[in-house]
Design an enzyme around this catalytic site. Structure first.
Site, PDB file in Angstrom:
ATOM      1  N   HIS A   1       0.811  -1.220   0.000  1.00  0.00           N
ATOM      2  CA  HIS A   1       0.000   0.000   0.000  1.00  0.00           C
ATOM      3  C   HIS A   1       0.845   1.271   0.000  1.00  0.00           C
ATOM      4  CE1 HIS A   1       0.049   0.831   4.443  1.00  0.00           C
ATOM      5  NE2 HIS A   1       0.109  -0.477   4.560  1.00  0.00           N
TER       6      HIS A   1
ATOM      7  N   ASP B   1       5.514   1.923   6.965  1.00  0.00           N
ATOM      8  CA  ASP B   1       4.240   1.229   6.729  1.00  0.00           C
ATOM      9  C   ASP B   1       3.485   2.011   5.660  1.00  0.00           C
ATOM     10  OD1 ASP B   1       1.861  -0.104   6.853  1.00  0.00           O
ATOM     11  OD2 ASP B   1       1.369   0.450   8.900  1.00  0.00           O
TER      12      ASP B   1
ATOM     13  N   GLU C   1      -5.333   1.749   2.182  1.00  0.00           N
ATOM     14  CA  GLU C   1      -5.262   0.513   2.976  1.00  0.00           C
ATOM     15  C   GLU C   1      -5.544   0.795   4.442  1.00  0.00           C
ATOM     16  OE1 GLU C   1      -3.177  -2.660   5.402  1.00  0.00           O
ATOM     17  OE2 GLU C   1      -2.975  -0.501   5.430  1.00  0.00           O
ATOM     18  N   GLU C   2      -5.020   1.920   4.918  1.00  0.00           N
ATOM     19  CA  GLU C   2      -5.082   2.232   6.352  1.00  0.00           C
ATOM     20  C   GLU C   2      -6.493   2.517   6.852  1.00  0.00           C
ATOM     21  OE1 GLU C   2      -2.791   1.771   8.375  1.00  0.00           O
ATOM     22  OE2 GLU C   2      -0.872   1.928   7.345  1.00  0.00           O
TER      23      GLU C   2
ATOM     24  N   ASP D   1       4.083  -6.150   3.428  1.00  0.00           N
ATOM     25  CA  ASP D   1       3.721  -5.093   4.384  1.00  0.00           C
ATOM     26  C   ASP D   1       4.653  -5.144   5.593  1.00  0.00           C
ATOM     27  OD1 ASP D   1       2.266  -3.017   5.654  1.00  0.00           O
ATOM     28  OD2 ASP D   1       0.368  -3.792   4.898  1.00  0.00           O
TER      29      ASP D   1
ATOM     30  N   HIS E   1       3.010   3.188  12.879  1.00  0.00           N
ATOM     31  CA  HIS E   1       1.893   4.121  13.141  1.00  0.00           C
ATOM     32  C   HIS E   1       2.301   5.248  14.094  1.00  0.00           C
ATOM     33  CE1 HIS E   1      -1.734   1.786  11.421  1.00  0.00           C
ATOM     34  NE2 HIS E   1      -0.624   1.492  10.770  1.00  0.00           N
TER      35      HIS E   1
HETATM   36 ZN   LIG Z   1       0.574  -1.528   6.371  1.00  0.00          ZN
END
Ligand SMILES: [Zn+2]
Length: 347
Positions: A64, A177, A207-208, A230, A318
């Site tokens: 992603h 990420d 994606e998130e 990922d 994140h």
């Molecule tokens: Zn991811």
């Protein structure tokens, strides 16, 4: 271009969920030398095709392009920006961060501020300052001034963090990420050579916020097999029990057995395990983590697509800055390439 250089470019680019344009343009440029064809679908996933000797099986790789970030929600009359969160971000890591507001007139620097602790009541100081009590300060005099600088409701905001190599193989940066997945995917296209199967390397959007891009891309491609590239949580830091996650940075690609959205079909898992063992690539197994990846969405498209996930164990995902081992990224590419060669025999 080496993996390290590609990751640096991808990490420094901005692609807050739903605003992936900069990353998409970069990915198109970086995948072009190794693809027979590149298209962008209606949801704006980018799809690079490397044609095989036969048309089947069709293998879809997904990484992603989007990253968690913020979005301008309101501009106060004093010129401060209040914001919404795009994707899963812990409120506790927001305070005092440097950010970039991406306006139509260009990027603006800002910091995230709150009511100063000196004048907070004792009770207040013990509580987490939630994002709705925070604001961005771009140095504007008032709302009019902020608007003149180019700020508009809906502008994406990313963390202002630059890529850095801090150890022999260890790097830090923003949005690993899943920019590391994107960098690995480029590497796979570069290394894979000629194959029987046709490869669809897809940079997915959104994606998130619920694996949305993977839904339309998988429907359009109608692959026989899906592999998501990922990141996953590295648990090798103080305070994490092995039961919560045993994955460690630098110990090899992580293969998902189960996560909250996917139970990897045994045939796919076996193929990945055998490939790793035959090629003497150290790997780790993960199970029971609450998150999931594009593989979950791929696996539930049309009549179902057997799918798996190969992840890079990354610390501090994140948050504004992550940390990973380039060795893990390189081995993830190596394992994916070897697995694709095996798919021709198994499927
Ligand atoms: Zn991811």
């Amino acid at each position: 271009m080496a993996l390290n250089e590609n990751l640096e470019k991808l990490s420094n680019a901005c692609g807050v969920t739903g605003r992936e344009e900069e990353v998409r343009n970069l990915l198109i440029k970086l995948m072009k030398p190794y693809a027979d064809e590149i298209t962008v679908d209606k949801l704006e996933n980018v799809i690079a095709v490397k044609k095989g000797k036969k048309s089947k099986p069709k293998v879809m790789l997904a990484a992603h392009m989007d990253e968690v970030g913020l979005m301008v929600k309101t501009i106060t009359k004093e010129g401060f920006i209040q914001f919404a969160k795009m994707g899963g971000i812990d409120d506790r890591i927001l305070l005092a961060q440097k950010v970039t507001v991406h306006t139509q007139k260009g990027p603006l620097q800002g910091i995230i501020g709150s009511k100063p602790p000196h004048i907070q009541k004792e009770e207040e100081r013990k509580k987490v300052v939630t994002y709705d009590q925070l604001f961005m300060d771009i140095g504007a005099e008032n709302r009019k001034d902020a608007e003149k600088m180019g700020v508009k409701v809906g502008d994406p905001v990313s963390f202002d963090v630059k890529y850095a190599k801090i150890g022999k193989d260890v790097v830090t940066g923003k949005a690993f990420d899943d920019r590391v997945g994107c960098a690995v995917m480029i590497e796979v296209l570069k290394q894979v050579g000629s194959t029987d199967c046709t490869i669809y390397a897809v940079g997915t959007v959104q994606e998130e916020v619920g694996l949305r891009g993977a839904a339309t891309a998988t429907f359009g491609i109608d692959p026989d097999i899906g592999i998501a590239l990922d990141v996953t949580v590295a648990g090798d830091v103080p305070g994490v029990k092995e039961f919560d996650t045993s994955l460690k940075m630098g110990q090899g690609p992580a293969l998902t057995v189960t996560d909250s959205g996917l139970i990897t079909p045994p045939k796919i898992l076996r193929m990945l395990l055998d490939t790793a063992e035959e090629n003497k690539i150290a790997y780790q197994l993960e199970t029971g983590l609450p998150g999931t990846t594009d593989a979950a969405r791929m696996s539930l498209t049309r009549q179902g697509v057997p799918s798996g996930t190969i992840s890079i164990a990354t610390r501090y995902i994140h948050s504004p800055v992550g940390m990973l081992s380039l060795k893990d990224a390189a081995n993830t590419a190596k394992l994916t390439v070897a697995a694709i060669q095996k798919i021709q025999i198994h499927f």
